[in-house]
Design a protein around this motif. Structure first.
Motif, mmCIF file in Angstrom:
data_model
loop_
_atom_site.group_PDB
_atom_site.id
_atom_site.type_symbol
_atom_site.label_atom_id
_atom_site.label_comp_id
_atom_site.label_asym_id
_atom_site.label_seq_id
_atom_site.Cartn_x
_atom_site.Cartn_y
_atom_site.Cartn_z
ATOM 1 N N UNK A 28 0.839 -1.194 0.000
ATOM 2 C CA UNK A 28 0.000 0.000 0.000
ATOM 3 C C UNK A 28 0.880 1.252 0.000
ATOM 4 N N UNK A 29 0.306 2.383 -0.388
ATOM 5 C CA UNK A 29 1.071 3.630 -0.392
ATOM 6 C C UNK A 29 0.449 4.626 0.576
ATOM 7 N N UNK A 30 1.296 5.537 1.025
ATOM 8 C CA UNK A 30 0.913 6.570 1.983
ATOM 9 C C UNK A 30 1.412 7.910 1.463
ATOM 10 N N UNK A 31 0.751 8.984 1.849
ATOM 11 C CA UNK A 31 1.190 10.310 1.452
ATOM 12 C C UNK A 31 2.351 10.733 2.340
ATOM 13 N N UNK A 32 3.321 11.420 1.759
ATOM 14 C CA UNK A 32 4.478 11.886 2.511
ATOM 15 C C UNK A 32 4.271 13.350 2.918
ATOM 16 N N UNK A 33 5.194 13.860 3.695
ATOM 17 C CA UNK A 33 5.144 15.271 4.079
ATOM 18 C C UNK A 33 5.489 16.165 2.898
ATOM 19 N N UNK A 34 6.106 15.603 1.864
ATOM 20 C CA UNK A 34 6.416 16.346 0.646
ATOM 21 C C UNK A 34 5.166 16.380 -0.222
ATOM 22 N N UNK A 35 4.674 17.563 -0.496
ATOM 23 C CA UNK A 35 3.409 17.734 -1.216
ATOM 24 C C UNK A 35 3.381 16.958 -2.526
ATOM 25 N N UNK A 36 2.329 16.145 -2.700
ATOM 26 C CA UNK A 36 2.095 15.417 -3.934
ATOM 27 C C UNK A 36 2.870 14.131 -4.105
ATOM 28 N N UNK A 37 3.718 13.762 -3.147
ATOM 29 C CA UNK A 37 4.550 12.555 -3.270
ATOM 30 C C UNK A 37 4.113 11.476 -2.292
ATOM 31 N N UNK A 38 4.418 10.223 -2.660
ATOM 32 C CA UNK A 38 4.021 9.089 -1.827
ATOM 33 C C UNK A 38 5.240 8.418 -1.193
ATOM 34 N N UNK A 39 4.943 7.589 -0.171
ATOM 35 C CA UNK A 39 5.965 6.817 0.533
ATOM 36 C C UNK A 39 5.357 5.475 0.924
ATOM 37 N N UNK A 40 6.156 4.614 1.549
ATOM 38 C CA UNK A 40 5.639 3.319 1.998
ATOM 39 C C UNK A 40 5.563 3.217 3.506
ATOM 40 N N UNK A 41 6.064 4.182 4.216
ATOM 41 C CA UNK A 41 6.055 4.146 5.681
ATOM 42 C C UNK A 41 4.710 4.605 6.206
ATOM 43 N N UNK A 42 4.212 3.956 7.237
ATOM 44 C CA UNK A 42 2.893 4.299 7.764
ATOM 45 C C UNK A 42 2.919 5.441 8.769
ATOM 46 N N UNK A 43 4.082 5.777 9.298
ATOM 47 C CA UNK A 43 4.138 6.825 10.314
ATOM 48 C C UNK A 43 3.816 8.187 9.706
ATOM 49 N N UNK A 44 2.958 8.922 10.365
ATOM 50 C CA UNK A 44 2.581 10.278 9.956
ATOM 51 C C UNK A 44 2.121 10.369 8.509
ATOM 52 N N UNK A 45 1.385 9.418 8.044
ATOM 53 C CA UNK A 45 0.935 9.487 6.666
ATOM 54 C C UNK A 45 -0.471 8.978 6.493
ATOM 55 N N UNK A 46 -1.197 9.617 5.616
ATOM 56 C CA UNK A 46 -2.535 9.145 5.283
ATOM 57 C C UNK A 46 -2.395 8.082 4.215
ATOM 58 N N UNK A 47 -3.089 6.971 4.359
ATOM 59 C CA UNK A 47 -3.035 5.904 3.371
ATOM 60 C C UNK A 47 -3.906 6.280 2.177
ATOM 61 N N UNK A 48 -3.445 5.893 0.993
ATOM 62 C CA UNK A 48 -4.239 6.062 -0.214
ATOM 63 C C UNK A 48 -4.952 4.733 -0.447
ATOM 64 N N UNK A 49 -6.244 4.706 -0.146
ATOM 65 C CA UNK A 49 -7.055 3.503 -0.324
ATOM 66 C C UNK A 49 -7.385 3.376 -1.808
#
Length: 181
Positions: A129-150
């Motif tokens: 699954x992917x999560x939003x990062x603190x960098x606007x418009x970019x994704x990450x794989x870590x779950x900490x401090x991130x909203x998941x993209x369902x």
């Protein structure tokens, strides 16, 4: 990406084109604007590498680049870059920018199919699954401090290195979900 529309509609601007609406006429104090393609218009298109996808016409936002993840308002069709730390209402729809569609412009955004998304400088294992990062418009794989993209899962068959700037993601009308703790 060389998407070709499968919907047989005349006058659709190319997938990578972002433009401003043309002013048609000023009548008294009212300006009548031709939007060329109505905001919210959905179309299907196919790419020889990524297959078929669905796209929506939205209003751009400053700092958008190809592959940015944006949220959008389903009444005004205004987009906004997403960050993982910003509070969002649940089930906010998101899409992927197909061009550098900035404020005041209209452009195509992908809502289903295989999307190429900008990512942070982290390693992405296959099928996660992917999560939003603190960098606007970019994704990450870590779950900490991130909203998941369902409705979005990485589509890579092998691990993608931290130095690669994009990730291919299978999306199906994705939306944001805050982490349940």
């Amino acid at each position: 990406m060389a998407y070709i529309f499968t919907d047989l509609k005349a006058g659709l601007p190319p997938m990578t084109l972002h433009d401003t609406p043309a002013t048609v006429e000023v009548v008294g104090a009212t300006t009548i604007t031709d939007r060329k393609v109505a905001l919210g218009k959905r179309v299907r298109a196919v790419d020889p590498t990524f297959g078929e996808g669905e796209f929506i016409r939205l209003l751009g936002v400053a700092s958008t680049i190809v592959g940015s993840v944006v949220l959008w308002n389903d009444t005004t069709y205004q987009s906004a870059l997403v960050t993982g730390v910003a509070l969002q209402k649940q089930a906010t729809p998101v899409a992927v920018a197909m061009s550098a569609c900035v404020a005041g412009e209209h452009g195509w955004y992908q809502v289903s199919g295989l999307a190429v998304i900008k990512k942070t400088a982290v390693t992405f294992p296959p099928n996660v699954p992917i999560y939003m990062s603190a960098t606007a418009g970019r994704v990450k794989v870590l779950t900490s401090n991130g909203m998941q993209v369902i409705g979005a899962t990485t589509a890579n068959l092998a691990t993608v290195t931290a130095t690669t700037s994009t990730i291919t993601v299978a999306i199906d009308r994705p939306h944001l979900q805050g982490q349940i703790t």
